[in-house]
Design a protein around this motif. Structure first.
Motif, short mmCIF file in Angstrom:
data_model
loop_
_atom_site.label_atom_id
_atom_site.label_comp_id
_atom_site.label_asym_id
_atom_site.label_seq_id
_atom_site.Cartn_x
_atom_site.Cartn_y
_atom_site.Cartn_z
N ILE A 88 17.37 47.08 63.49
CA ILE A 88 17.74 45.86 64.19
C ILE A 88 18.30 44.85 63.20
O ILE A 88 18.77 43.79 63.56
CB ILE A 88 16.56 45.24 64.95
CG1 ILE A 88 15.39 45.03 64.00
CG2 ILE A 88 16.15 46.11 66.11
CD1 ILE A 88 14.35 44.10 64.55
N ARG A 89 18.21 45.18 61.92
CA ARG A 89 18.77 44.32 60.88
C ARG A 89 19.67 45.15 59.98
O ARG A 89 19.82 46.35 60.18
CB ARG A 89 17.65 43.69 60.07
CG ARG A 89 16.80 42.74 60.87
CD ARG A 89 15.84 41.96 60.00
NE ARG A 89 15.29 40.84 60.74
CZ ARG A 89 14.26 40.94 61.57
NH1 ARG A 89 13.67 42.11 61.74
NH2 ARG A 89 13.83 39.89 62.24
N LEU A 90 20.26 44.50 58.99
CA LEU A 90 21.20 45.22 58.13
C LEU A 90 20.49 46.15 57.15
O LEU A 90 21.04 47.16 56.75
CB LEU A 90 22.06 44.23 57.33
CG LEU A 90 23.15 43.54 58.13
CD1 LEU A 90 23.87 42.55 57.26
CD2 LEU A 90 24.12 44.55 58.70
N ALA A 91 19.29 45.78 56.70
CA ALA A 91 18.61 46.63 55.72
C ALA A 91 17.16 46.81 56.12
O ALA A 91 16.65 46.09 56.95
CB ALA A 91 18.68 46.01 54.34
N LEU A 102 24.90 42.93 65.65
CA LEU A 102 23.47 42.72 65.46
C LEU A 102 23.11 41.25 65.60
O LEU A 102 22.04 40.91 66.10
CB LEU A 102 23.03 43.24 64.09
CG LEU A 102 22.98 44.75 63.93
CD1 LEU A 102 22.61 45.12 62.52
CD2 LEU A 102 21.98 45.35 64.90
N ALA A 103 24.01 40.36 65.15
CA ALA A 103 23.74 38.93 65.23
C ALA A 103 24.04 38.37 66.62
O ALA A 103 24.09 37.18 66.81
CB ALA A 103 24.56 38.18 64.18
N THR A 110 19.24 36.22 60.84
CA THR A 110 18.25 37.26 61.19
C THR A 110 18.71 38.68 60.86
O THR A 110 18.15 39.64 61.35
CB THR A 110 17.87 37.25 62.70
OG1 THR A 110 18.95 37.84 63.45
CG2 THR A 110 17.60 35.86 63.22
N LEU A 111 19.69 38.81 59.97
CA LEU A 111 20.18 40.15 59.65
C LEU A 111 19.46 40.77 58.46
O LEU A 111 19.53 41.97 58.24
CB LEU A 111 21.69 40.10 59.36
CG LEU A 111 22.55 39.75 60.56
CD1 LEU A 111 23.99 39.56 60.15
CD2 LEU A 111 22.44 40.83 61.63
N LEU A 112 18.78 39.94 57.68
CA LEU A 112 18.00 40.46 56.56
C LEU A 112 16.63 39.81 56.59
O LEU A 112 16.46 38.72 57.13
CB LEU A 112 18.67 40.10 55.23
CG LEU A 112 19.82 40.96 54.72
CD1 LEU A 112 20.29 40.42 53.37
CD2 LEU A 112 19.40 42.41 54.57
N LEU A 113 15.65 40.51 55.99
CA LEU A 113 14.32 39.94 55.88
C LEU A 113 14.12 39.42 54.47
O LEU A 113 14.49 40.08 53.50
CB LEU A 113 13.27 41.00 56.19
CG LEU A 113 13.20 41.49 57.64
CD1 LEU A 113 12.20 42.61 57.76
CD2 LEU A 113 12.85 40.34 58.57
N ARG A 160 22.66 35.77 55.64
CA ARG A 160 22.16 36.92 56.42
C ARG A 160 20.69 36.75 56.79
O ARG A 160 20.26 37.20 57.85
CB ARG A 160 22.36 38.21 55.63
CG ARG A 160 23.81 38.65 55.66
CD ARG A 160 24.03 39.93 54.89
NE ARG A 160 25.38 40.42 55.11
CZ ARG A 160 25.94 41.39 54.39
NH1 ARG A 160 25.25 41.96 53.42
NH2 ARG A 160 27.16 41.78 54.65
N GLU A 189 27.56 43.99 61.83
CA GLU A 189 26.89 42.75 61.45
C GLU A 189 26.99 41.74 62.61
O GLU A 189 26.02 41.06 62.94
CB GLU A 189 27.58 42.20 60.21
CG GLU A 189 26.70 41.34 59.35
CD GLU A 189 27.36 41.01 58.02
OE1 GLU A 189 28.17 41.82 57.53
OE2 GLU A 189 27.07 39.94 57.48
#
Lengths: 367, 304
Positions: free
Chosen positions: A364-367, A207-208, B52-55, B48, A204
């Motif tokens: 490139i993201r978590l989900a 990625l951030a 930018t970790l989730l859309l 998140r 996490e």
């Protein structure tokens, strides 16, 4: 220090901190090689036999002498009656019993034939078969020398085993072992190390951060290229020093092919970690889906040509088979790239395919 | 005042579950903005999306005028993020962790030492210790140092004080105040109501919906009801009995006392005392008190 190297340094720290895993990684090639070289072998040496000689004449003594001096057999005991045969098998390590009929020499001279009975312990069918063949060979050999002039026509096969004169099993195991260990280190270790970041939640943070996905993946893979490469060298050296497995071809080519196979296995490991989120799953996939085919479906232990058609097709989509073919070709036959370009190209293809798929699947993201 | 984080009509579903429902809010530059809400309210999902970790499924969000979807690469350079779970490398030492995070953001510890000095100096004596062997409070200080080392413009802290002792919690909030004074925008979430008063503004969030955004003082002053703090010898039975009061009201346990909110035109202190005496309670005390943030939150939850 730039981002990428900072990441690589961190990976090396992880690896060196976990010294137990490191010990296993470097101890494994040595232990495996020695195990496979000495223990898993179908060569016969000093098999114990018993002889029931009912003639005890000149011929049987000569034959017995030939058999025991061949190096394959060791006379464990002499039997006196038929009833002792079964007892001998049950009791001990007797693998073969040779029975000469009575009046052996006389029958041979007068009736032009005499009987020898070979009784094998077929609870281990392969060994029994080999022993009976060896013994038959020695008998025939004796007969030929004895009647050298009497028999008008003879076909004398002269066998020569190319590339592995002494039929040493370890010549076969070294390439196979290399495929297995490189696959294990590369695919298993990278897939575990990437999924570990996911499990611990550090992915996490990565990625951030401004790290690019490519930097993360290549940074993860980088240290294992080294480890795997060192391991490959250890196996080649040990094989050469301890078991005399030669490297007849170009060493550079051999190392290059190793590098290629390592890259292939690493990209496969990255792909596995892109598709899974837990170390456990990554490990299961790497072990079951990679190790077993590497051992069973690659020509490592069982020849591909003897398999049912369906399994043969399966072998052809397994990268280790090509690698083992390449390694055998270079090490034992001394071939150059000219003879193995097809297999090399296939490995390159596998590598590119896995890399492309991983890049596509990397999130490139978590989900 | 210039806007740092702007969120418009943000929604996010996990299958059937609606994690965020139509969120709209904005945070000014240099503001200390708190999200207060229970577990599962949607705080982590929101963080998140902003990091930018989730859309999101619908709606837009921007950080420093950068869109969280299109400009995610630029955002990742300027934000500091401290996830809810301790997410540092447990097998690396304190210093190695900090150095690593400095490096991947293209800086060094030395360059930005001033920024983290106050926090990091407290754990520096243990800099060769493995991060996994630190105490809860020290882990949290290290995590904050790592999130700060690249001098972020916006700092996202997801439940930074969960599982940390009271003293460390207080120290932590003092640090946040100091960071704020350096002009860093801080967005923090917490399940602890008492921490809300330390923010410039708070958003009360529940079931993926923002119920109220205001300054902590306003939250309390807009409480529409009267409030009694009630106690007796038998607290358990007290809560039980108070629920049976005939007038419209709500009660919840607050430590060793029960808070009772009521409409001021319907209930008096004497009504409550009489009612409890009738039920056979001893040592009854009923005090008129000022509501705190938690009372307001409970009241808002009742309305939902």
């Amino acid at each position: 220090m730039n981002r990428f190297w900072g990441f690589v340094v961190k990976e090396f720290l992880h690896i060196f901190r976990d010294y137990r895993t490191l010990l296993i990684l470097f101890g494994m090639p040595a232990v495996q090689l020695i195990l496979f070289g000495y223990v898993v072998t179908n060569e016969i040496k000093d098999a114990r036999i018993a002889i029931l000689d009912q003639s005890k004449d000149e011929t049987t003594r000569k034959i017995t002498e030939k058999i025991t001096s061949s190096g394959y057999f060791r006379l464990d005991r002499n039997l006196h009656t038929y009833s002792e045969i079964e007892e001998a098998f049950k009791e001990g390590d007797i693998k073969l019993v040779i029975v000469f009929e009575s009046n052996f020499t006389r029958k041979l001279e007068r009736e032009r034939q005499a009987h020898v009975q070979l009784i094998g312990d077929a609870s281990d069918p392969n060994t029994a078969n080999i022993l009976v063949n060896y013994a038959t060979g020695i008998l025939n050999n004796y007969l030929r020398t004895r009647n050298a002039e009497a028999i008008p026509l003879q076909i004398l096969p002269e066998t020569r085993m190319m590339y592995n004169k002494e039929l040493k099993g370890v010549f076969m195991f070294v390439p196979g072992l290399m495929a297995m260990l490189l696959m294990l280190i590369s695919a298993l270790m990278t897939s575990i190390s990437i999924t570990k970041e996911k499990e611990l939640g550090t992915m996490e943070l990565l990625l951030a951060s401004p790290l690019r996905p490519m930097q993360i993946v290549v940074g993860k893979v980088f240290p294992y290229v080294f480890l795997a490469f060192i391991n490959a060298c250890i196996i080649i050296l040990l094989g050469n020093i301890v078991f005399g497995v030669p490297v007849r071809g170009s060493v550079t080519l051999l190392l290059f092919e190793n590098f290629l196979f390592i890259s292939m296995a690493l990209s496969l490991g990255v792909l596995i970690s892109c598709l899974t989120n837990s170390q456990q799953l990554a490990m299961m996939i790497s072990l079951v889906a990679l190790m077993l085919p590497t051992i069973l479906l690659s020509g490592f232990i069982f020849p591909v040509e003897n398999m049912p058609k369906v399994l043969q097709w399966l072998c052809h989509i397994m990268p280790p088979m090509y690698f083992i073919t390449i390694i055998k070709s270079i090490m034992l036959k001394g071939n150059g790239l000219f003879y193995i370009w097809k297999e090399t190209l296939i490995l390159v293809g596998f590598t590119l395919f896995f890399i492309l798929l991983s890049v596509k699947k990397f999130k490139i993201r978590l989900a | 005042m210039a806007i740092s984080v702007d969120v418009r009509n943000l929604s996010k579903n996990y299958g059937e579950v609606e994690a965020l429902k139509d969120l709209t809010f904005s945070v000014s530059k240099g503001e200390l903005f708190g999200f207060i809400g229970p577990d599962g309210a949607g705080k982590t999902t929101l963080f998140r999306i902003l990091t930018t970790l989730l859309l999101a499924d619908s709606g837009t969000a921007s950080v420093e005028d950068l869109d969280v979807v299109k400009a995610y690469k630029q955002i990742r350079r300027i934000i500091g993020y401290m996830p809810g779970r301790f997410s540092l490398y447990q097998d690396l030492s304190v210093e190695e962790n900090l150095r690593f995070f400095a490096t991947i953001f293209g800086t060094t510890i030395e360059e930005n030492y001033d920024l983290v000095k106050e926090i990091y100096s407290q754990i520096e004596p243990f800099k060769t210790r493995k991060a996994g062997k630190l105490s809860g409070g020290m882990k949290q200080k290290l995590a904050l140092s790592c999130a700060l080392i690249h001098k972020p413009v916006v700092l996202f802290l997801d439940e930074p004080t969960t599982g940390v002792d009271a003293v460390s919690r207080q120290e932590f909030w003092e640090m946040l105040q100091r960071l704020k004074s350096q002009g860093i925008t801080i967005i923090v979430s917490t399940p602890y109501m008492d921490e809300a008063t330390l923010c410039d503004r708070v958003a009360l969030i529940q079931n993926g919906r923002i119920m109220q955004i205001s300054r902590p003082a306003e939250v309390v002053s807009t409480f529409p009801l009267g409030l009694f703090s009630v106690s007796s010898a038998d607290v358990y039975r007290l809560l039980h009995d108070l629920q049976k009061l005939p007038k419209e009201h709500s009660v919840f346990a607050f430590g060793q006392v029960v808070h009772l909110s009521y409409r001021e035109d319907e209930l008096t202190r004497d009504d409550v005392i009489d009612f409890l005496k009738e039920k056979g309670h001893e040592e009854v005390t009923v005090e008129e008190i000022k509501p705190n943030i938690e009372d307001c939150f409970m009241e808002l939850m009742q309305k939902e």
